[in-house]
Design an enzyme around this catalytic site. Structure first.
Site, PDB file in Angstrom:
ATOM      1  N   CYS A 170      34.556  40.329  36.666  1.00 24.38           N
ATOM      2  CA  CYS A 170      34.623  41.461  37.580  1.00 24.38           C
ATOM      3  C   CYS A 170      36.073  41.708  37.981  1.00 24.38           C
ATOM      4  CB  CYS A 170      33.752  41.214  38.805  1.00 24.38           C
ATOM      5  SG  CYS A 170      34.445  40.067  39.983  1.00 24.38           S
ATOM      6  N   ALA A 190      39.002  39.801  30.857  1.00 21.93           N
ATOM      7  CA  ALA A 190      39.365  39.331  32.203  1.00 21.93           C
ATOM      8  C   ALA A 190      39.244  40.445  33.242  1.00 21.93           C
ATOM      9  CB  ALA A 190      40.775  38.757  32.183  1.00 21.93           C
ATOM     10  N   HIS A 191      39.553  40.097  34.468  1.00 19.74           N
ATOM     11  CA  HIS A 191      39.412  41.029  35.594  1.00 19.74           C
ATOM     12  C   HIS A 191      40.303  42.262  35.419  1.00 19.74           C
ATOM     13  CE1 HIS A 191      43.315  39.920  37.397  1.00 19.74           C
ATOM     14  NE2 HIS A 191      43.050  38.727  36.904  1.00 19.74           N
ATOM     15  N   ASN A 192      39.753  43.417  35.776  1.00 21.53           N
ATOM     16  CA  ASN A 192      40.489  44.693  35.776  1.00 21.53           C
ATOM     17  C   ASN A 192      40.946  45.168  34.393  1.00 21.53           C
ATOM     18  OD1 ASN A 192      41.104  43.408  38.679  1.00 21.53           O
ATOM     19  ND2 ASN A 192      41.084  45.641  38.815  1.00 21.53           N
ATOM     20  N   SER A 220      43.994  42.930  33.679  1.00 20.99           N
ATOM     21  CA  SER A 220      44.578  44.266  33.835  1.00 20.99           C
ATOM     22  C   SER A 220      45.133  44.860  32.551  1.00 20.99           C
ATOM     23  CB  SER A 220      45.675  44.263  34.905  1.00 20.99           C
ATOM     24  OG  SER A 220      45.129  43.868  36.142  1.00 20.99           O
TER      25      SER A 220
END
Lengths: 340, 340, 340
Positions: C220, C241-243, C261
């Site tokens: 998330c 991974a996140h973002n 990201s």
């Protein structure tokens, strides 16, 4: 969870400028705010977004001078950044506290105990003779084998599999689908070329505040324990083989693998997709760049290595710079040989 | 499981020197022994540990001359190493035998059969029309789809997912969280640049004595079967794509991936984090070093390759030795060119 | 599923030559046909197999001239290839349609709704306040946390774990064991060298027609959303991974990892075991070769890169060609230096 802007302001001892009854249910960056989201403005670089954000509310400094009309609701506080951090922590605690009680059906074996304020999701499984602390959250489809010990306030997410005899500290987080204590990969070659499995009789021991990523695998020791020290954080899809020992406060990024009996020190940073061969030792505070292969001991603290096999980071950068131009180098040598 | 020192001695036809009523519950290396653990001393190099070990009991040769006072209890046997091996096997059999019976709730579909002496954990799921042999252990949260066949004495650990139509041999071990038979990754590109999934109608066939690691994934064939041959041992987090065929008695270490339709021979050793591209064939007894990429057929038996893309192991070592010194080599060439 | 040869012929508006009562239960290539399997002959290159195949039936063109005696049964159709494709689709629809209804026990939380024609397997778990569309299949041991939204006709295979607040489109396929929405890997270093987890308050959003592979993990966002766009296909054991944001109709092969990201464009093809570092942007239609490491932005559409770190594909091929011969190059330079 949904809150009114006024409720948030009261939590943060702030003051509302706008509609205190407006409702927010999630956090967002100010430049990505949408109706229902709550943002904060700390760095004045982002102030222009204050006048255009779609967020329902924004936490701002009480000293901020409002220069244009705003359509969002403001919560004025002493220090927006620290208020936002506070909010994140309250959020996390609220999420944690909202999980309490037992959903049925779930399974708990003979002679197992579990402390107060715990959550056990439907279809969770706890074997025999387990000792589980207070405030532990065990999500649906988690499997906890016989004789497992788990400390206070540890969170076991959905579908985590913990083999028998594992010892887990307090305040640990085990993300969904990780496997702790699977059979070590040890086989004795037979005369006919086939392999016979060596019984794996050891276990896994995790310290306190250990974080294990989703679908990561940690094998049990052949004898003794595979160990991950207090405070270490392991990302998703990492492989930790039998009898590996990872020290304290070491961070390991996704898809890295440690082969059997390798030892990693404290305060190390291991990037993603790294491979560490069996039986090597890595000193404290070592930094390993992404995709590296560690094939021998790293003895000096604070070493930074890169490459497969890995060597000094800067030396590797320089070698890679020449590598790209190898065809040119070959041509230069060919010319020299011709003109010789 | 807990035993008295006397019980162990009786099992091994040995003799106790010390307290036969002392209790042991796990195995440990003699240098790592702690109260409650049982060790053995075979190699006399380790004899000094006999006088300092914290183990509750140590298996020793009846011919060993005790030179100092010992605080541990001794079990004297003919051959300590072989006794210890015997003990490991007995341990394993005891663990296996202790798993029998059915925990509720568990699910079994219409028309499925399962043989004698089996274990089915709570929340295990067996679909319709399955044929499952004798002595099979199915741990909690294991999912076995419709029309699956499983041979005798196979162990399916917690949370294993087996898609419909899979065929699994006898004496296999499937570690927690592995997935057998997931959709192959096949898509037909469309004119607009999007992709349409190609129906995957095949299955997976595992021979006997196959070992699958935790969270490893084996995709079903598009048509026909993805095959892993008898005796092959696959480590954790390995990817086996659709229509791959792995031969007999081949060992594959963690995080290796085989792309679609690749064929691997018998008695191969594939190290960790290796990638094999689609449709290549690898000869019998091939050895592939860690992190290698196999991009074309390996035709000669017993080849040892390394690198990405992989070539002869020794040649690769020599190339890597020069690679590290590339900046120096460039400098040498620059000098030659200047002085020309 | 078992059909008679006549039933298949009727489906395809074809004609049977042979025994219409013979039964077939699976599809196979003509060269791999065995009793009970159904094959097709489109490319005349494969015609010799028609006279030797073990398949129970073969779909052939009605214009095909039979030159030898055949032991298999023939189904004569207008266009064998398109008939076979039709059959694959019918097969898939039949498999899908055969899954309907609810197996007990399964769990559904307060205030959750699910549309018509759905399947919920035994031990599946749906939390509170979920909105789930029509024709959705939720296999055994699937975990769907609170506040999750799932579009129509999406298939959630066994043991999939979906964290709270995830949004999933329609016509998606989530293979067994994948994890959607696990905690992002974000930690704030403390003064004493330890790490404190940063609360992860965001979610994951999957578009329509997204395919997620077995045991793949999607974290998330810290705040906001991790996004995988419509039509993108992600293979097994991939880390997102996140973002991270992945565009539309992008294909990602097994064991690739995207760090926090990173942004990937539309219509990209990312091969297996690739690593992408945090915060980089990859342009539309980029092609990344296997095992590559992307360490900086790729700005030009349609770029093809290879290597770790990655650069132009052809340039990399040329550099690798020289790399293999580095010991020779070193020797040439040594000779030049000696003779200077």
């Amino acid at each position: 969870m949904e809150f009114t802007v006024q409720q948030i302001a009261d939590l943060l001892r702030g003051q509302v400028l706008g509609d205190g009854n407006a409702k927010v249910s999630r956090l967002a960056k100010i430049e990505e705010g949408t109706p229902g989201s709550l943002s904060f403005l700390s760095n004045t670089k982002y102030e222009p977004y204050l006048y255009t954000t779609g967020a329902t509310a924004v936490i701002v400094s009480k000293n901020l001078e409002i220069k244009q009309s705003v359509s969002t609701n403001l919560i004025q506080v002493e220090d927006p950044y620290s208020s936002f951090s506070t909010l994140l922590e309250i959020y996390q605690q609220a999420v944690a506290a909202s999980r309490e009680g037992v959903e049925e059906p779930c399974f708990i074996g003979q002679n197992s105990t579990i402390g107060a304020r715990h959550y056990r999701g439907a279809f969770s499984y706890i074997g025999k003779n387990c000792r589980i602390g207070e405030g532990v959250h065990i999500y649906p489809h988690a499997y906890i084998g016989d004789n497992v010990t788990i400390g206070d306030n540890t969170v076991i997410y959905a579908g985590v599999k913990i083999y028998p005899d594992t010892v887990i500290g307090s305040h640990c987080t085990l993300n969904a689908g990780c496997v702790i204590g699977s059979d070590g990969f040890g086989f004795a070659p037979q005369k006919d070329g086939s392999y016979k499995a060596i019984p794996q009789t050891g276990n896994v021991v995790l310290g306190d505040h250990v974080r294990i990523g989703a679908n990561t695998t940690v094998d049990c020791a052949t004898m003794g324990s595979t160990i991950i020290g207090t405070g270490s954080k392991i990302d998703n899809l990492v492989q930790v083989a039998h009898n590996v020992e990872i020290g304290k406060h070491t961070v390991v990024a996704a898809q890295t693998a440690f082969a059997g009996s390798s030892k990693v020190g404290d305060y190390c940073t291991i990037a993603g997709q790294v491979g560490v061969v069996g039986h090597v030792k890595i000193a404290n505070k070592t930094i390993v760049g992404a995709k590296s292969g560690i094939s021998k001991d790293i003895k000096e603290e604070g070493t930074f290595v890169q490459g497969a096999p890995a060597f000094d980071y800067k030396q590797n950068l320089r070698a890679m710079a020449v590598f790209r131009k190898l065809p040119e180098l070959q041509k230069q040598v060919d010319e020299l040989r011709e003109k010789r």
